[in-house]
Write a protein that holds these residues in place. Sequence first.
Motif, PDB file in Angstrom:
ATOM      1  N   ALA A  35       0.843  -1.206   0.000  1.00 44.26           N
ATOM      2  CA  ALA A  35       0.000   0.000   0.000  1.00 44.26           C
ATOM      3  C   ALA A  35       0.877   1.253   0.000  1.00 44.26           C
ATOM      4  O   ALA A  35       0.593   2.219  -0.706  1.00 44.26           O
ATOM      5  N   LEU A  36       1.942   1.221   0.782  1.00 44.14           N
ATOM      6  CA  LEU A  36       2.890   2.334   0.818  1.00 44.14           C
ATOM      7  C   LEU A  36       3.551   2.506  -0.549  1.00 44.14           C
ATOM      8  O   LEU A  36       3.678   3.616  -1.057  1.00 44.14           O
ATOM      9  N   LEU A  37       3.935   1.404  -1.160  1.00 52.07           N
ATOM     10  CA  LEU A  37       4.562   1.425  -2.478  1.00 52.07           C
ATOM     11  C   LEU A  37       3.576   1.920  -3.533  1.00 52.07           C
ATOM     12  O   LEU A  37       3.927   2.726  -4.390  1.00 52.07           O
ATOM     13  N   GLN A  38       2.342   1.446  -3.455  1.00 49.68           N
ATOM     14  CA  GLN A  38       1.309   1.864  -4.402  1.00 49.68           C
ATOM     15  C   GLN A  38       1.063   3.363  -4.298  1.00 49.68           C
ATOM     16  O   GLN A  38       0.939   4.047  -5.306  1.00 49.68           O
ATOM     17  N   ALA A  39       1.004   3.877  -3.087  1.00 48.63           N
ATOM     18  CA  ALA A  39       0.784   5.308  -2.891  1.00 48.63           C
ATOM     19  C   ALA A  39       1.941   6.122  -3.471  1.00 48.63           C
ATOM     20  O   ALA A  39       1.733   7.209  -4.009  1.00 48.63           O
ATOM     21  N   ALA A  40       3.147   5.604  -3.395  1.00 53.06           N
ATOM     22  CA  ALA A  40       4.326   6.313  -3.904  1.00 53.06           C
ATOM     23  C   ALA A  40       4.354   6.351  -5.424  1.00 53.06           C
ATOM     24  O   ALA A  40       4.933   7.250  -6.010  1.00 53.06           O
ATOM     25  N   THR A  41       3.731   5.370  -6.076  1.00 60.20           N
ATOM     26  CA  THR A  41       3.741   5.347  -7.540  1.00 60.20           C
ATOM     27  C   THR A  41       2.654   6.224  -8.130  1.00 60.20           C
ATOM     28  O   THR A  41       2.705   6.570  -9.304  1.00 60.20           O
ATOM     29  N   ASN A  42       1.639   6.559  -7.303  1.00 57.14           N
ATOM     30  CA  ASN A  42       0.506   7.376  -7.753  1.00 57.14           C
ATOM     31  C   ASN A  42      -0.181   6.772  -8.961  1.00 57.14           C
ATOM     32  O   ASN A  42      -0.689   7.481  -9.810  1.00 57.14           O
ATOM     33  N   THR A  43      -0.164   5.447  -9.051  1.00 57.84           N
ATOM     34  CA  THR A  43      -0.809   4.753 -10.162  1.00 57.84           C
ATOM     35  C   THR A  43      -1.716   3.676  -9.591  1.00 57.84           C
ATOM     36  O   THR A  43      -1.230   2.755  -8.958  1.00 57.84           O
ATOM     37  N   PRO A  44      -3.004   3.762  -9.808  1.00 61.62           N
ATOM     38  CA  PRO A  44      -3.899   2.719  -9.298  1.00 61.62           C
ATOM     39  C   PRO A  44      -3.552   1.364  -9.901  1.00 61.62           C
ATOM     40  O   PRO A  44      -3.252   1.269 -11.086  1.00 61.62           O
ATOM     41  N   VAL A 121      10.497  -4.878  -9.390  1.00 65.03           N
ATOM     42  CA  VAL A 121      10.262  -3.597  -8.719  1.00 65.03           C
ATOM     43  C   VAL A 121      11.517  -3.231  -7.947  1.00 65.03           C
ATOM     44  O   VAL A 121      12.066  -4.044  -7.205  1.00 65.03           O
ATOM     45  N   ASN A 122      12.004  -2.026  -8.154  1.00 61.24           N
ATOM     46  CA  ASN A 122      13.151  -1.492  -7.428  1.00 61.24           C
ATOM     47  C   ASN A 122      12.834  -0.025  -7.164  1.00 61.24           C
ATOM     48  O   ASN A 122      13.069   0.823  -8.000  1.00 61.24           O
ATOM     49  N   LYS A 123      12.231   0.244  -6.025  1.00 64.50           N
ATOM     50  CA  LYS A 123      11.758   1.594  -5.728  1.00 64.50           C
ATOM     51  C   LYS A 123      11.943   1.879  -4.245  1.00 64.50           C
ATOM     52  O   LYS A 123      11.870   0.976  -3.433  1.00 64.50           O
ATOM     53  N   HIS A 137      10.717   3.493  13.283  1.00 66.50           N
ATOM     54  CA  HIS A 137      10.441   4.290  12.104  1.00 66.50           C
ATOM     55  C   HIS A 137      11.719   4.461  11.287  1.00 66.50           C
ATOM     56  O   HIS A 137      12.786   4.723  11.836  1.00 66.50           O
ATOM     57  N   PHE A 138      11.592   4.310   9.968  1.00 69.53           N
ATOM     58  CA  PHE A 138      12.710   4.516   9.053  1.00 69.53           C
ATOM     59  C   PHE A 138      12.282   5.554   8.021  1.00 69.53           C
ATOM     60  O   PHE A 138      11.146   5.544   7.562  1.00 69.53           O
ATOM     61  N   ASP A 139      13.201   6.462   7.669  1.00 66.68           N
ATOM     62  CA  ASP A 139      12.865   7.503   6.700  1.00 66.68           C
ATOM     63  C   ASP A 139      12.646   6.937   5.299  1.00 66.68           C
ATOM     64  O   ASP A 139      11.728   7.327   4.604  1.00 66.68           O
ATOM     65  N   THR A 140      13.507   6.022   4.876  1.00 72.20           N
ATOM     66  CA  THR A 140      13.426   5.475   3.531  1.00 72.20           C
ATOM     67  C   THR A 140      13.375   3.954   3.585  1.00 72.20           C
ATOM     68  O   THR A 140      14.159   3.334   4.297  1.00 72.20           O
ATOM     69  N   ILE A 141      12.451   3.397   2.830  1.00 71.76           N
ATOM     70  CA  ILE A 141      12.354   1.950   2.693  1.00 71.76           C
ATOM     71  C   ILE A 141      12.605   1.615   1.230  1.00 71.76           C
ATOM     72  O   ILE A 141      11.995   2.209   0.336  1.00 71.76           O
ATOM     73  N   TYR A 142      13.503   0.680   0.990  1.00 70.79           N
ATOM     74  CA  TYR A 142      13.808   0.218  -0.357  1.00 70.79           C
ATOM     75  C   TYR A 142      13.012  -1.066  -0.604  1.00 70.79           C
ATOM     76  O   TYR A 142      13.089  -2.002   0.182  1.00 70.79           O
ATOM     77  N   HIS A 143      12.252  -1.075  -1.688  1.00 72.81           N
ATOM     78  CA  HIS A 143      11.390  -2.201  -2.035  1.00 72.81           C
ATOM     79  C   HIS A 143      11.971  -2.923  -3.244  1.00 72.81           C
ATOM     80  O   HIS A 143      12.338  -2.281  -4.235  1.00 72.81           O
ATOM     81  N   PHE A 144      12.021  -4.236  -3.169  1.00 71.17           N
ATOM     82  CA  PHE A 144      12.495  -5.063  -4.278  1.00 71.17           C
ATOM     83  C   PHE A 144      11.528  -6.227  -4.450  1.00 71.17           C
ATOM     84  O   PHE A 144      11.184  -6.893  -3.468  1.00 71.17           O
ATOM     85  N   ILE A 145      11.120  -6.475  -5.664  1.00 71.46           N
ATOM     86  CA  ILE A 145      10.401  -7.704  -5.971  1.00 71.46           C
ATOM     87  C   ILE A 145      11.244  -8.426  -7.014  1.00 71.46           C
ATOM     88  O   ILE A 145      11.466  -7.907  -8.115  1.00 71.46           O
ATOM     89  N   ILE A 146      11.730  -9.583  -6.615  1.00 75.33           N
ATOM     90  CA  ILE A 146      12.652 -10.361  -7.442  1.00 75.33           C
ATOM     91  C   ILE A 146      11.918 -11.602  -7.923  1.00 75.33           C
ATOM     92  O   ILE A 146      11.401 -12.369  -7.114  1.00 75.33           O
ATOM     93  N   THR A 147      11.885 -11.794  -9.233  1.00 81.27           N
ATOM     94  CA  THR A 147      11.194 -12.926  -9.819  1.00 81.27           C
ATOM     95  C   THR A 147      12.204 -13.868 -10.456  1.00 81.27           C
ATOM     96  O   THR A 147      13.083 -13.427 -11.203  1.00 81.27           O
ATOM     97  N   LYS A 148      12.074 -15.156 -10.155  1.00 85.05           N
ATOM     98  CA  LYS A 148      12.913 -16.161 -10.806  1.00 85.05           C
ATOM     99  C   LYS A 148      12.302 -16.487 -12.163  1.00 85.05           C
ATOM    100  O   LYS A 148      11.102 -16.692 -12.278  1.00 85.05           O
ATOM    101  N   THR A 149      13.169 -16.515 -13.177  1.00 85.14           N
ATOM    102  CA  THR A 149      12.708 -16.851 -14.523  1.00 85.14           C
ATOM    103  C   THR A 149      13.553 -17.969 -15.081  1.00 85.14           C
ATOM    104  O   THR A 149      14.704 -18.142 -14.675  1.00 85.14           O
TER     105      THR A 149
END
Length: 152
Positions: A35-44, A121-123, A137-149
Amino acid sequence: MSTDSQLSTTNALPSISLAATLSDADEQKVNDLLALLQAATNTPSHDADVNQQTIVIKRFVDGRGLACPMPLLKTKVGLRDVVNGESLYVVATDANSQADITAFCRQSQQTNMQNQLVLTVNKDTSEPPTDGSLTQHFDTIYHFIITKTDSN
């Protein structure tokens, strides 16, 4: 497609679903962080490309508060339970994690690994202030979604 273009991400989040193997606690954390990541992208999320494949998050690694190289090491351990087509969601607060995890995924594509890792995702996001509770509380959170292919 070049390795660099495979590692970059767009502002729109892909369609994401959670595997039933996640614990209830991890599922709640992942939903809050997404939800935090979604809000940061401003894209539904419903505006995502309908032809885009859904990302299935099978494992979650919470590397918040851990110093380098622990988020990367936990990422490597978490990937052991992820099979081709599944994803690992990693969050970290150490700025070095962004370079470490990105380089790790890039290296998997440049070697002859059986399953390559695509950094879907790398945001980074700013965590909203807490309401005075005892949670850290942390000021910045780094999000990664890693997919095996499959490399074939």
